[in-house]
Scaffold this active site. Structure first.
Site, mmCIF file in Angstrom:
data_model
loop_
_atom_site.group_PDB
_atom_site.id
_atom_site.type_symbol
_atom_site.label_atom_id
_atom_site.label_comp_id
_atom_site.label_asym_id
_atom_site.label_seq_id
_atom_site.Cartn_x
_atom_site.Cartn_y
_atom_site.Cartn_z
ATOM 1 N N TYR A 233 3.337 -3.288 -7.358
ATOM 2 C CA TYR A 233 3.623 -3.323 -5.921
ATOM 3 C C TYR A 233 4.393 -4.584 -5.549
ATOM 4 O O TYR A 233 3.839 -5.590 -5.097
ATOM 5 C CB TYR A 233 2.321 -3.201 -5.132
ATOM 6 N N ALA B 212 -13.546 3.236 -3.122
ATOM 7 C CA ALA B 212 -13.646 2.011 -2.327
ATOM 8 C C ALA B 212 -14.722 2.067 -1.244
ATOM 9 O O ALA B 212 -15.548 1.138 -1.150
ATOM 10 C CB ALA B 212 -12.288 1.668 -1.721
ATOM 11 N N TYR C 98 -8.973 -1.874 -3.590
ATOM 12 C CA TYR C 98 -7.759 -1.164 -4.014
ATOM 13 C C TYR C 98 -6.868 -2.181 -4.728
ATOM 14 O O TYR C 98 -5.680 -2.326 -4.440
ATOM 15 C CB TYR C 98 -7.021 -0.542 -2.839
ATOM 16 N N CYS D 291 0.726 0.982 3.879
ATOM 17 C CA CYS D 291 2.084 1.229 3.389
ATOM 18 C C CYS D 291 2.581 2.599 3.835
ATOM 19 O O CYS D 291 3.505 3.152 3.237
ATOM 20 C CB CYS D 291 2.134 1.103 1.868
ATOM 21 N N GLN E 135 4.798 4.721 -14.606
ATOM 22 C CA GLN E 135 5.409 5.959 -14.123
ATOM 23 C C GLN E 135 4.723 6.503 -12.880
ATOM 24 O O GLN E 135 5.318 7.286 -12.137
ATOM 25 C CB GLN E 135 5.361 7.023 -15.230
ATOM 26 N N ASP F 140 -6.124 -2.971 0.635
ATOM 27 C CA ASP F 140 -4.735 -2.558 0.426
ATOM 28 C C ASP F 140 -4.693 -1.151 -0.175
ATOM 29 O O ASP F 140 -4.311 -0.965 -1.334
ATOM 30 C CB ASP F 140 -4.031 -3.565 -0.498
#
Length: 353
Positions: free
Chosen positions: A161, A233, A185, A293, A156, A253
């Site tokens: 991906y 990260a 990530y 993204c 949810q 990512d």
């Protein structure tokens, strides 16, 4: 606010859409004639989208908003289960027209409404709920022989991906046995698991313990080992540098770092920080895969961040490859926002003394 027809100044009909006077895009067109926005129209759109994705397997993005003629609607298909994102007031207002068509055209046994930040910004207070059918407790996703069992609570929020599927395949093809691979990530470990399957020593980094749990279970099913570190990260990367670790291939990512133009400076600084650590962690001849993204982070921004990081690390780099989102996440020239995923594959080499 409501369904509206658009005409040119000369009275020429231009299309039918949904008018939201207070939205950033006040009118989003669904069709470019004056026909109705009824269930038959939406069913035709859905069936056309499905035909374009024939041969992509049971797990793919079925509807990619404007790129499929559905402003404000995103649908990911996981075999018999659909995850549905409604991102605009118009798409939600028209749900009684497209929802029956979606069920009829797909034959899916269940559909889950997934709230998003886009919906919240549009003033929609949506809650996760089944749109029809019984949604399973786990979303089972199989990709090229790797099986992920994703708890519904994770599905949810972050889902799976799908847009990195082709990059994961390209990445696996170039990994060699015995290499050290770092997946930052990592989410559920799509890159790390493929590297481990090729015989590499893989380390996955993510702050989401639920996602790392999915990775661990997938690794057990696959019969491979993937080490994990939970944490922020940049901090984990800095620690790996301090430990003197080295890797042959590194994947960066991160989630969307720039959701509006004002976020861009911060996003570029973070990319430069991540890449700076990555360049210091690479073995000679190694490669960094860095993705964004965010629509607002352009290829030029990623390259600028990489140049800054390279200067700090006294490293040049070659751009080996640039990729974009796969065909089930189409982008159209007339809607620039539909192109959002950019990946650079960089191969650093030290500056001469």
């Amino acid at each position: 606010e409501g369904v509206a027809r658009l005409f040119s100044a000369e009275g020429e009909p231009l299309g039918v859409g949904y008018l939201e006077p207070k939205a950033r895009a006040a009118l989003r067109l669904y069709r470019f004639d004056l026909g109705p926005l009824d269930s038959a129209f939406f069913q035709g759109r859905i069936e056309a989208a499905a035909r374009r994705r024939a041969g992509l397997g049971p797990h793919h993005r079925l509807i990619h908003a404007e790129a499929d003629g559905f402003p404000g609607l995103v649908v990911d298909r996981f075999d018999r289960v659909l995850l549905v994102q409604v991102r605009t007031r118009g798409a939600w207002a028209l749900k009684d027209r497209w929802l029956p068509a979606l069920r009829s055209a797909t034959g899916a046994s269940a559909a889950l409404l997934v709230p998003t930040e886009y919906a919240r910004r549009a003033g929609l207070e949506l809650k996760p709920r089944a749109l029809w059918g019984e949604v399973p407790e786990h979303l089972v996703v199989e990709e090229d022989g790797i099986v992920f069992e994703i708890p519904l609570a994770l599905a949810q929020t972050k889902g799976f991906y799908l847009d990195q599927r082709e990059n994961r395949r390209l990445f696996e093809a170039e990994v060699r046995p015995g290499e050290a691979v770092l997946d930052v990530y990592s989410h559920v470990g799509g890159f790390a698991l493929r590297a481990a399957r090729k015989g590499a020593r893989a380390l996955a980094v993510d702050r989401d313990l639920a996602a790392l749990g999915v990775l661990d279970r997938a690794a057990q099913k696959l019969g491979v080992r993937v080490d994990v570190r939970s944490g922020d990260a940049p901090a984990v990367l800095a620690a790996l540098v301090a430990e003197g670790r080295r890797f042959h291939r590194i994947v960066l990512d991160p989630p969307a770092l720039a959701k509006s133009p004002r976020d861009l400076p911060r996003a570029k600084r973070l990319f430069a920080e991540l890449l700076g650590h990555a360049f210091r962690l690479l073995e000679p001849g190694g490669r960094v895969w860095v993705s964004s993204c965010s629509y607002y982070v352009k290829e030029a921004d990623l390259l600028e961040a990489a140049r800054r990081a390279g200067a700090d690390a006294r490293t040049r780099f070659r751009v080996v490859r640039i990729t974009h989102q796969p065909e089930d996440h189409p982008w159209v020239a007339q809607v620039p926002e539909t192109l959002y995923l950019k990946t650079l594959v960089l191969e650093p080499y030290p500056l001469a003394p």
